[in-house]
Design a protein around this motif. Sequence first.
Motif, PDB file in Angstrom:
ATOM      1  N   PRO A  43      23.400  65.637  75.935  1.00  0.00           N
ATOM      2  CA  PRO A  43      23.973  64.495  75.226  1.00  0.00           C
ATOM      3  C   PRO A  43      23.177  63.205  75.444  1.00  0.00           C
ATOM      4  O   PRO A  43      23.440  62.210  74.793  1.00  0.00           O
ATOM      5  CB  PRO A  43      25.379  64.380  75.830  1.00  0.00           C
ATOM      6  CG  PRO A  43      25.295  65.026  77.155  1.00  0.00           C
ATOM      7  CD  PRO A  43      24.203  66.042  77.087  1.00  0.00           C
ATOM      8  N   GLY A 113      32.660  75.353  68.532  1.00  0.00           N
ATOM      9  CA  GLY A 113      34.031  75.161  69.009  1.00  0.00           C
ATOM     10  C   GLY A 113      34.218  75.564  70.464  1.00  0.00           C
ATOM     11  O   GLY A 113      35.027  74.978  71.167  1.00  0.00           O
ATOM     12  N   GLN A 114      33.445  76.563  70.916  1.00  0.00           N
ATOM     13  CA  GLN A 114      33.616  76.988  72.314  1.00  0.00           C
ATOM     14  C   GLN A 114      33.144  75.909  73.271  1.00  0.00           C
ATOM     15  O   GLN A 114      33.733  75.693  74.326  1.00  0.00           O
ATOM     16  CB  GLN A 114      32.863  78.290  72.557  1.00  0.00           C
ATOM     17  CG  GLN A 114      33.537  79.453  71.850  1.00  0.00           C
ATOM     18  CD  GLN A 114      32.990  80.787  72.311  1.00  0.00           C
ATOM     19  OE1 GLN A 114      32.626  80.959  73.470  1.00  0.00           O
ATOM     20  NE2 GLN A 114      32.938  81.728  71.392  1.00  0.00           N
ATOM     21  N   GLU A 116      33.231  72.730  72.521  1.00  0.00           N
ATOM     22  CA  GLU A 116      34.254  71.686  72.423  1.00  0.00           C
ATOM     23  C   GLU A 116      35.471  72.045  73.270  1.00  0.00           C
ATOM     24  O   GLU A 116      36.048  71.196  73.948  1.00  0.00           O
ATOM     25  CB  GLU A 116      34.686  71.501  70.959  1.00  0.00           C
ATOM     26  CG  GLU A 116      33.638  70.792  70.123  1.00  0.00           C
ATOM     27  CD  GLU A 116      34.124  70.517  68.712  1.00  0.00           C
ATOM     28  OE1 GLU A 116      35.170  71.089  68.315  1.00  0.00           O
ATOM     29  OE2 GLU A 116      33.468  69.739  68.013  1.00  0.00           O
ATOM     30  N   ALA A 117      35.849  73.333  73.230  1.00  0.00           N
ATOM     31  CA  ALA A 117      37.002  73.766  74.022  1.00  0.00           C
ATOM     32  C   ALA A 117      36.730  73.543  75.507  1.00  0.00           C
ATOM     33  O   ALA A 117      37.587  73.042  76.232  1.00  0.00           O
ATOM     34  CB  ALA A 117      37.303  75.235  73.746  1.00  0.00           C
ATOM     35  N   ALA A 118      35.511  73.891  75.945  1.00  0.00           N
ATOM     36  CA  ALA A 118      35.166  73.710  77.361  1.00  0.00           C
ATOM     37  C   ALA A 118      35.216  72.237  77.738  1.00  0.00           C
ATOM     38  O   ALA A 118      35.768  71.862  78.778  1.00  0.00           O
ATOM     39  CB  ALA A 118      33.783  74.286  77.643  1.00  0.00           C
ATOM     40  N   ARG A 119      34.676  71.382  76.859  1.00  0.00           N
ATOM     41  CA  ARG A 119      34.691  69.950  77.169  1.00  0.00           C
ATOM     42  C   ARG A 119      36.113  69.411  77.156  1.00  0.00           C
ATOM     43  O   ARG A 119      36.479  68.567  77.971  1.00  0.00           O
ATOM     44  CB  ARG A 119      33.817  69.190  76.172  1.00  0.00           C
ATOM     45  CG  ARG A 119      32.332  69.350  76.475  1.00  0.00           C
ATOM     46  CD  ARG A 119      31.513  68.438  75.615  1.00  0.00           C
ATOM     47  NE  ARG A 119      31.473  68.908  74.244  1.00  0.00           N
ATOM     48  CZ  ARG A 119      31.392  68.111  73.191  1.00  0.00           C
ATOM     49  NH1 ARG A 119      31.345  66.805  73.343  1.00  0.00           N
ATOM     50  NH2 ARG A 119      31.340  68.622  71.981  1.00  0.00           N
ATOM     51  N   SER A 120      36.932  69.920  76.224  1.00  0.00           N
ATOM     52  CA  SER A 120      38.307  69.410  76.148  1.00  0.00           C
ATOM     53  C   SER A 120      39.112  69.823  77.381  1.00  0.00           C
ATOM     54  O   SER A 120      40.148  69.242  77.666  1.00  0.00           O
ATOM     55  CB  SER A 120      38.996  69.898  74.871  1.00  0.00           C
ATOM     56  OG  SER A 120      39.482  71.208  75.035  1.00  0.00           O
ATOM     57  N   LEU A 121      38.634  70.836  78.117  1.00  0.00           N
ATOM     58  CA  LEU A 121      39.310  71.233  79.355  1.00  0.00           C
ATOM     59  C   LEU A 121      38.819  70.412  80.548  1.00  0.00           C
ATOM     60  O   LEU A 121      39.255  70.621  81.669  1.00  0.00           O
ATOM     61  CB  LEU A 121      39.070  72.711  79.632  1.00  0.00           C
ATOM     62  CG  LEU A 121      39.801  73.678  78.694  1.00  0.00           C
ATOM     63  CD1 LEU A 121      39.221  75.076  78.817  1.00  0.00           C
ATOM     64  CD2 LEU A 121      41.285  73.694  78.993  1.00  0.00           C
ATOM     65  N   GLY A 122      37.877  69.495  80.299  1.00  0.00           N
ATOM     66  CA  GLY A 122      37.398  68.630  81.369  1.00  0.00           C
ATOM     67  C   GLY A 122      36.120  69.122  82.030  1.00  0.00           C
ATOM     68  O   GLY A 122      35.715  68.598  83.056  1.00  0.00           O
ATOM     69  N   MET A 123      35.486  70.169  81.459  1.00  0.00           N
ATOM     70  CA  MET A 123      34.238  70.634  82.048  1.00  0.00           C
ATOM     71  C   MET A 123      33.108  69.672  81.663  1.00  0.00           C
ATOM     72  O   MET A 123      33.071  69.162  80.555  1.00  0.00           O
ATOM     73  CB  MET A 123      33.931  72.065  81.589  1.00  0.00           C
ATOM     74  CG  MET A 123      34.896  73.066  82.213  1.00  0.00           C
ATOM     75  SD  MET A 123      34.945  74.664  81.417  1.00  0.00           S
ATOM     76  CE  MET A 123      33.384  75.317  81.894  1.00  0.00           C
ATOM     77  N   THR A 124      32.179  69.457  82.617  1.00  0.00           N
ATOM     78  CA  THR A 124      31.052  68.563  82.346  1.00  0.00           C
ATOM     79  C   THR A 124      30.041  69.284  81.470  1.00  0.00           C
ATOM     80  O   THR A 124      30.157  70.487  81.235  1.00  0.00           O
ATOM     81  CB  THR A 124      30.362  68.150  83.650  1.00  0.00           C
ATOM     82  OG1 THR A 124      29.887  69.340  84.290  1.00  0.00           O
ATOM     83  CG2 THR A 124      31.321  67.433  84.584  1.00  0.00           C
ATOM     84  N   GLN A 127      28.450  72.170  83.358  1.00  0.00           N
ATOM     85  CA  GLN A 127      29.403  73.276  83.532  1.00  0.00           C
ATOM     86  C   GLN A 127      29.597  74.037  82.226  1.00  0.00           C
ATOM     87  O   GLN A 127      29.665  75.271  82.208  1.00  0.00           O
ATOM     88  CB  GLN A 127      30.763  72.745  84.003  1.00  0.00           C
ATOM     89  CG  GLN A 127      30.788  72.344  85.470  1.00  0.00           C
ATOM     90  CD  GLN A 127      32.113  71.721  85.873  1.00  0.00           C
ATOM     91  OE1 GLN A 127      32.796  71.115  85.044  1.00  0.00           O
ATOM     92  NE2 GLN A 127      32.479  71.855  87.124  1.00  0.00           N
ATOM     93  N   ASN A 131      28.507  77.883  82.168  1.00  0.00           N
ATOM     94  CA  ASN A 131      29.618  78.843  82.203  1.00  0.00           C
ATOM     95  C   ASN A 131      30.000  79.407  80.846  1.00  0.00           C
ATOM     96  O   ASN A 131      30.575  80.493  80.770  1.00  0.00           O
ATOM     97  CB  ASN A 131      30.866  78.205  82.822  1.00  0.00           C
ATOM     98  CG  ASN A 131      30.692  77.907  84.291  1.00  0.00           C
ATOM     99  OD1 ASN A 131      30.613  78.823  85.096  1.00  0.00           O
ATOM    100  ND2 ASN A 131      30.594  76.631  84.632  1.00  0.00           N
ATOM    101  N   VAL A 132      29.754  78.660  79.795  1.00  0.00           N
ATOM    102  CA  VAL A 132      30.231  79.089  78.480  1.00  0.00           C
ATOM    103  C   VAL A 132      29.081  79.366  77.513  1.00  0.00           C
ATOM    104  O   VAL A 132      29.001  80.437  76.925  1.00  0.00           O
ATOM    105  CB  VAL A 132      31.178  78.019  77.879  1.00  0.00           C
ATOM    106  CG1 VAL A 132      31.589  78.405  76.460  1.00  0.00           C
ATOM    107  CG2 VAL A 132      32.409  77.866  78.767  1.00  0.00           C
TER     108      VAL A 132
END
Lengths: 214, 251
Positions: A43, A113-114, A116-124, A127, A131-132
């Motif tokens: 980013p 989307g995956q 985005e889902a990881a980021r929306s869970l608070g993963m940096t 991470q 992990n994803v």
Amino acid sequence: MNVLTDNFSVYGEGFLGTVELTFFASLLALALGFVMASFRVAPVGSLRVIGTVWVTVLRNTPLTLLFFAVLLGLPRFGLVLPFNVFAVLALGCYTSAFICEALRSGINTVPRGQGEAARSLGMTFSQTLSNVVLPQAFRTVIPPIGSTLIALAKNSAIAGAFSVTELLGTYKTLGELGYDVIWTFVWIAVGYLIITLAISAVFNVLERKWGVPR
Amino acid sequence: MAFDPLIEPLIELRDVNKHYGDLHVLQGINLTVSRGEVVVVIGPSGSGKSTLCRAINRLESIESGAIHLEGRPLPEEGRALAELRAEVGMVFQSFNLFAHKTVLQNVSLAQIKVRRRKREDADRRSRELLERVGLAAHADKYPAQLSGGQQQRVAIARALAMEPTALLFDEPTSALDPEMINEVLEVMRQLAREGMTMVVVTHEMGFARSAANRVIFMADGRIVEDRPPEEFFTDPRSERAKDFLSKILKH
């Protein structure tokens, strides 16, 4: 025909030289390619610029020119290393640009989307990537990375022109000893086949173990 | 000053603007959501309702205005933003489960990585949540082996595992076959009854009527109406809302 049996040690040395070059340059290319691919999807704008410049410069430079640049250029800045280390540097950096792009194409196959889902869970960012995104990208990039490393093995022949001991260079020694050119090259080709088929085999195993079933 | 839930809203948007090129997709949005409220956002497609939902945890950046969560402004980037996102759960239209992980691992992953729970503790909590959404028997399957409705319930369990203070739903049932919509809505109704703060973008008017405290009607990037559901559905004030309702409620 007896060119191989008479000169087994010459061939052996050259073969080992190519194996070493390929192995260490592959490690360097994979590590650098991984870092640069992370940069290219980061980013942070400045990291993306570094990644893009790295790929653009190295992918568009002829490898021979890159060897000249490393072997003649770096000593001018006081960096004097054995020639085979220079060769690993040149080969590794060059190939890392292709590894980077293969990895990035793999990253693009993972649905947005995956992430985005990881980021929306608070993963940096790191991470999410480790992990994803990358575990899934890894499965799709196994075949192109295999091809890139096979190309690396064959590209290592250029190092022979810069007095690094490797397989193709053995033809000079054997030619001077008066052996038949055709058979000399047949055995050199067999040597390369052993290396590239070994790489193929490793990647076939990886693909069977990790590849995406379709 | 400490956050006082009695005075300050949990989610607050002030004069929020965003463009996609020439399209002014969010136009001076003001919205407050109090703790325990269920706010349903409806409106025609392209009205900006999904963008609004995604802006609240900064999956979409905004150009001007301010978004506050629990009285704190939304951080721009980095670790502070990640920490804040962990407090606000999100459920997507396309589920977005991690395809390479089992159902259990999907629910446990962020607990381990973000909340730093031990794997056994995380897995225990995940199994409780899967029980709650009726999927305990499917813990070891991969997402692709589940139906859409089951996947969405896993996604809800995954969001709940972070113990969020609010949940955002971005059209959670729009990608589902009709017979699977209810199993997801039932889980959402249950959450609403338990007092979870929710912002729900949806086309399910039945859910809006039965579970919402407020209905926000959006059109062309603006909030046109913001009223209790019964009032809104029986007596819409704006022409846009009348037009919209006549199109979707006729059949």
